[in-house]
Write an enzyme that holds these catalytic residues in place. Sequence first.
Site, PDB file in Angstrom:
ATOM      1  N   THR A 109       0.816  -1.226   0.000  1.00 32.21           N
ATOM      2  CA  THR A 109       0.000   0.000   0.000  1.00 32.21           C
ATOM      3  C   THR A 109       0.844   1.267   0.000  1.00 32.21           C
ATOM      4  O   THR A 109       0.489   2.262  -0.628  1.00 32.21           O
ATOM      5  CB  THR A 109      -0.908   0.022   1.260  1.00 32.21           C
ATOM      6  N   SER A 131      -0.034  -9.909  -1.027  1.00 32.68           N
ATOM      7  CA  SER A 131      -0.833 -11.137  -1.144  1.00 32.68           C
ATOM      8  C   SER A 131      -0.250 -12.046  -2.225  1.00 32.68           C
ATOM      9  O   SER A 131      -0.568 -13.243  -2.260  1.00 32.68           O
ATOM     10  CB  SER A 131      -2.279 -10.808  -1.499  1.00 32.68           C
ATOM     11  N   THR A 153      -1.234 -22.926  18.657  1.00 35.87           N
ATOM     12  CA  THR A 153      -2.562 -22.539  19.120  1.00 35.87           C
ATOM     13  C   THR A 153      -3.217 -21.497  18.200  1.00 35.87           C
ATOM     14  O   THR A 153      -2.526 -20.652  17.624  1.00 35.87           O
ATOM     15  CB  THR A 153      -2.529 -21.984  20.564  1.00 35.87           C
ATOM     16  N   GLN A 154      -4.539 -21.591  18.090  1.00 36.41           N
ATOM     17  CA  GLN A 154      -5.294 -20.581  17.340  1.00 36.41           C
ATOM     18  C   GLN A 154      -5.397 -19.276  18.118  1.00 36.41           C
ATOM     19  O   GLN A 154      -5.795 -18.255  17.570  1.00 36.41           O
ATOM     20  CB  GLN A 154      -6.715 -21.081  17.083  1.00 36.41           C
ATOM     21  N   CYS A 155      -5.106 -19.326  19.423  1.00 40.09           N
ATOM     22  CA  CYS A 155      -5.238 -18.112  20.246  1.00 40.09           C
ATOM     23  C   CYS A 155      -4.201 -17.079  19.830  1.00 40.09           C
ATOM     24  O   CYS A 155      -3.107 -17.415  19.386  1.00 40.09           O
ATOM     25  CB  CYS A 155      -5.022 -18.443  21.721  1.00 40.09           C
TER      26      CYS A 155
END
Length: 358
Positions: free
Chosen positions: A13, A59, A293-295
Amino acid sequence: MKPKILLIYTGGTIGMMKDPETKALRAFDFSKLLVHIPEIKQLDCEIDTFSFDDPIDSSDMNLEEWRKLGDVINKNYDDYHGFVVLHGSDTMSYTGSTLSFMFENLTKPIILTGSQLPIGDLRTDAKENLITSLQLAVEQDQDGPIIKEVCIYFEYQLYRANRTAKMNAEHFEAFSSPNYPPLAISGVNLNIDKSLLWKWQVDDPAFAKAKQEKTPVPDSNRMRYRPDLVDRVVVLKLFPGITEEVVGAICQINGLEGIVLETYGSGNAPTQKWFVNLLKEALEKGIRMVNVTQCIGGAVAMGKYETSIQLQKIGLVSGNDITTEAALAKMMYLLQHTDSPASFRKYFETSLRGEITE
Ligand code: ASP
């Protein structure tokens, strides 16, 4: 002699403009970017620039682009005191993590930065991010550069790159480093906390492998560039209701070498037989598997709950408090540089670049 910095533009950006037809933001050429920031001439350093021929939205980042970026830094390593990389924020944490493994025994700073608004925008955050990144990259003491690791600078904070994740697509404060404090905070003064900075070590698998194979062992003081990565990996994020068909299909991918398993809480997963059996079979086939972990914050502690004991028993490697971004990068790196499940585990569970808490 003024310190020399190489400013590398990959896209993002910071250097984007609206396409007149689609009205979507897309990367434009680097010369137009610097016009917006004449202030950098006032900095007490020499700045050379290098731009990717085709700047990208991050991306589109991939292994080929990482190698391009790594090659530029490696080729210019001896000629500069530090490197500032302009990069889109979307995958900046992945790139920062990967670079941290590619460059062993780093003796200079590589600071990634970018912005949430283009540099031509009146309210842009790009100028502060870029100017302070350059100032941090030139920080020296009698032994040379103070920062000797890959960092991300964004919105007044300098982070260890392999500890970060992008957490906000709207706020200027786009990144967080939940399990490691910021290395520096920019206020009226630039405060670097030297006690938090990474000090390199030689216990790296690539180093150990070279020793074992009796290939010339690098002078332990020198930076080594290790660009080769293995891309036959996948991130498997658990969710309630995930089916046997989905997990089975992933484990059956032809040539798959590694799975980063994103589990719940402190490393917990379903206890159903089919699930555990599929993972067990994959491990027996030689696929390396890491439990993260997803946390956002905290760590995996296999064995704390009944729902993680079975993962420990079948041999998953603990990702401890690593981010998914860093786990993926470390896996790509270690698949290249280790040759047994035991050495993969040993190095994954060791902090190689400060990416986990020991
Ligand atoms: N899509 C952009 C990119 O990652 C977003 C940004 O630069 O912040 O390249």
